[in-house]
Design a protein around this motif. Structure first.
Motif, PDB file in Angstrom:
ATOM      1  N   ALA A 139       0.795  -1.188   0.073  1.00 47.65           N
ATOM      2  CA  ALA A 139      -0.006  -0.094  -0.081  1.00 47.65           C
ATOM      3  C   ALA A 139       0.946   1.162  -0.048  1.00 47.65           C
ATOM      4  N   GLY A 140       2.014   1.190   0.682  1.00 44.93           N
ATOM      5  CA  GLY A 140       2.707   2.457   0.786  1.00 44.93           C
ATOM      6  C   GLY A 140       3.949   2.346  -0.186  1.00 44.93           C
ATOM      7  N   GLY A 141       4.133   1.492  -1.002  1.00 45.85           N
ATOM      8  CA  GLY A 141       5.188   1.228  -1.949  1.00 45.85           C
ATOM      9  C   GLY A 141       6.622   1.037  -1.241  1.00 45.85           C
ATOM     10  N   TRP A 142       6.491   0.466  -0.063  1.00 47.22           N
ATOM     11  CA  TRP A 142       7.908   0.061   0.577  1.00 47.22           C
ATOM     12  C   TRP A 142       8.041  -1.430   0.270  1.00 47.22           C
ATOM     13  N   GLU A 143       9.559  -1.580   0.248  1.00 44.83           N
ATOM     14  CA  GLU A 143       9.874  -2.968  -0.131  1.00 44.83           C
ATOM     15  C   GLU A 143      10.593  -3.549   1.181  1.00 44.83           C
ATOM     16  N   LEU A 144       9.911  -4.793   1.599  1.00 37.65           N
ATOM     17  CA  LEU A 144      10.469  -5.629   2.619  1.00 37.65           C
ATOM     18  C   LEU A 144      11.706  -6.159   2.453  1.00 37.65           C
ATOM     19  N   GLN A 145      12.641  -6.040   3.443  1.00 35.25           N
ATOM     20  CA  GLN A 145      13.881  -6.436   3.528  1.00 35.25           C
ATOM     21  C   GLN A 145      14.307  -7.701   4.411  1.00 35.25           C
ATOM     22  N   PRO A 146      15.066  -8.758   4.147  1.00 31.83           N
ATOM     23  CA  PRO A 146      15.457  -9.609   4.948  1.00 31.83           C
ATOM     24  C   PRO A 146      16.398  -9.020   6.031  1.00 31.83           C
ATOM     25  N   VAL A 147      16.218  -9.325   7.359  1.00 31.01           N
ATOM     26  CA  VAL A 147      16.815  -8.546   8.381  1.00 31.01           C
ATOM     27  C   VAL A 147      17.905  -9.380   8.832  1.00 31.01           C
ATOM     28  N   VAL A 148      18.079 -10.744   8.621  1.00 31.90           N
ATOM     29  CA  VAL A 148      19.267 -11.448   9.300  1.00 31.90           C
ATOM     30  C   VAL A 148      20.314 -11.352   8.589  1.00 31.90           C
ATOM     31  N   GLY A 149      21.306 -10.777   9.484  1.00 31.99           N
ATOM     32  CA  GLY A 149      22.542 -10.649   8.936  1.00 31.99           C
ATOM     33  C   GLY A 149      22.985  -9.246   8.261  1.00 31.99           C
ATOM     34  N   ARG A 150      21.952  -8.398   7.976  1.00 37.29           N
ATOM     35  CA  ARG A 150      22.190  -7.182   7.476  1.00 37.29           C
ATOM     36  C   ARG A 150      21.902  -6.083   8.353  1.00 37.29           C
ATOM     37  N   SER A 151      22.302  -4.892   8.044  1.00 35.23           N
ATOM     38  CA  SER A 151      22.119  -3.821   9.080  1.00 35.23           C
ATOM     39  C   SER A 151      20.951  -3.035   8.391  1.00 35.23           C
ATOM     40  N   PRO A 152      20.160  -2.524   8.889  1.00 34.54           N
ATOM     41  CA  PRO A 152      19.450  -1.296   8.109  1.00 34.54           C
ATOM     42  C   PRO A 152      20.076  -0.138   7.519  1.00 34.54           C
ATOM     43  N   LYS A 153      19.456   0.560   6.306  1.00 36.94           N
ATOM     44  CA  LYS A 153      19.784   1.546   5.772  1.00 36.94           C
ATOM     45  C   LYS A 153      19.696   2.585   6.683  1.00 36.94           C
ATOM     46  N   HIS A 154      20.591   3.756   6.727  1.00 39.96           N
ATOM     47  CA  HIS A 154      20.337   4.789   7.309  1.00 39.96           C
ATOM     48  C   HIS A 154      20.048   6.067   6.308  1.00 39.96           C
ATOM     49  N   PRO A 155      19.189   6.882   6.704  1.00 44.51           N
ATOM     50  CA  PRO A 155      18.408   6.916   7.689  1.00 44.51           C
ATOM     51  C   PRO A 155      17.294   5.863   7.619  1.00 44.51           C
ATOM     52  N   ALA A 156      16.825   5.240   8.695  1.00 44.83           N
ATOM     53  CA  ALA A 156      15.849   4.234   8.763  1.00 44.83           C
ATOM     54  C   ALA A 156      14.542   4.946   8.943  1.00 44.83           C
ATOM     55  N   GLY A 157      13.530   4.200   8.020  1.00 47.09           N
ATOM     56  CA  GLY A 157      12.197   4.750   8.268  1.00 47.09           C
ATOM     57  C   GLY A 157      11.053   3.697   8.050  1.00 47.09           C
ATOM     58  N   MET A 158      10.073   3.744   7.509  1.00 42.76           N
ATOM     59  CA  MET A 158       9.015   2.938   7.269  1.00 42.76           C
ATOM     60  C   MET A 158       9.285   1.477   6.760  1.00 42.76           C
ATOM     61  N   ALA A 159      10.341   1.632   5.785  1.00 45.79           N
ATOM     62  CA  ALA A 159      10.616   0.231   5.205  1.00 45.79           C
ATOM     63  C   ALA A 159      11.251  -0.397   6.320  1.00 45.79           C
TER      64      ALA A 159
END
Length: 155
Positions: A80-100
């Motif tokens: 609905a919001g056009g965000w892409e879900l990402q796998p989180v295991v072994g990965r760091s979130p992008k910065h700046p972090a937000g809704m995705a």
């Protein structure tokens, strides 16, 4: 390795990154993001009657289903919001972090619920009690997704 512990650790890391950005004022939710969070909270009402997790008195069907339902809700929210879900295991979130990043962190636990549900239907075996209790604690109760709106100061 994609174990439940790695998934839970990643979920907390991604969730925390997004919440920190919001609390520091680097991510201010727009009206769509505010509505999506409100809709997620409404759609995932755990119907626990105020009982604290873990919900050991509930059947495996209910416990696993309550967690698995989050996955579908989050996939719909992301679309609905056009965000892409990402796998989180072994990965760091992008910065700046937000809704995705927020949705991806929460999704990791809902997706685990779907894996447990498939296994339960196939083998009639539930997950280890410690793991399901940790997933329930992540999603419900004080300081959890159930309280998600309280972590934002932009409402």
């Amino acid at each position: 390795m994609d174990t439940f512990t790695a998934r839970l650790d990643g979920a907390w890391e991604w969730w925390s990154a997004a919440i920190e950005e919001a609390q520091e004022g680097r991510w201010v939710r727009d009206p769509v993001e505010r509505q999506v969070v409100a809709d997620i909270v409404a759609a995932t009402n755990p119907l626990h009657g105020g009982r604290p997790a873990p919900f050991t008195e509930d059947s495996w069907h209910v416990r696993i289903g309550r967690i698995a339902n989050w996955a579908g809700v989050l996939r719909l929210a992301a679309r609905a919001g056009g965000w892409e879900l990402q796998p989180v295991v072994g990965r760091s979130p992008k910065h700046p972090a937000g809704m995705a990043e927020l949705l991806s962190g929460i999704y990791a636990i809902g997706e685990q619920g779907e894996k447990w549900a498939a296994r339960f239907l196939r083998e009639r075996q539930g997950p280890p009690e410690k793991e399901i209790a940790q997933a329930e604690g992540f999603l419900t109760g004080p300081g959890s997704m159930e309280d998600l709106e309280l972590f934002f100061y932009d409402s």
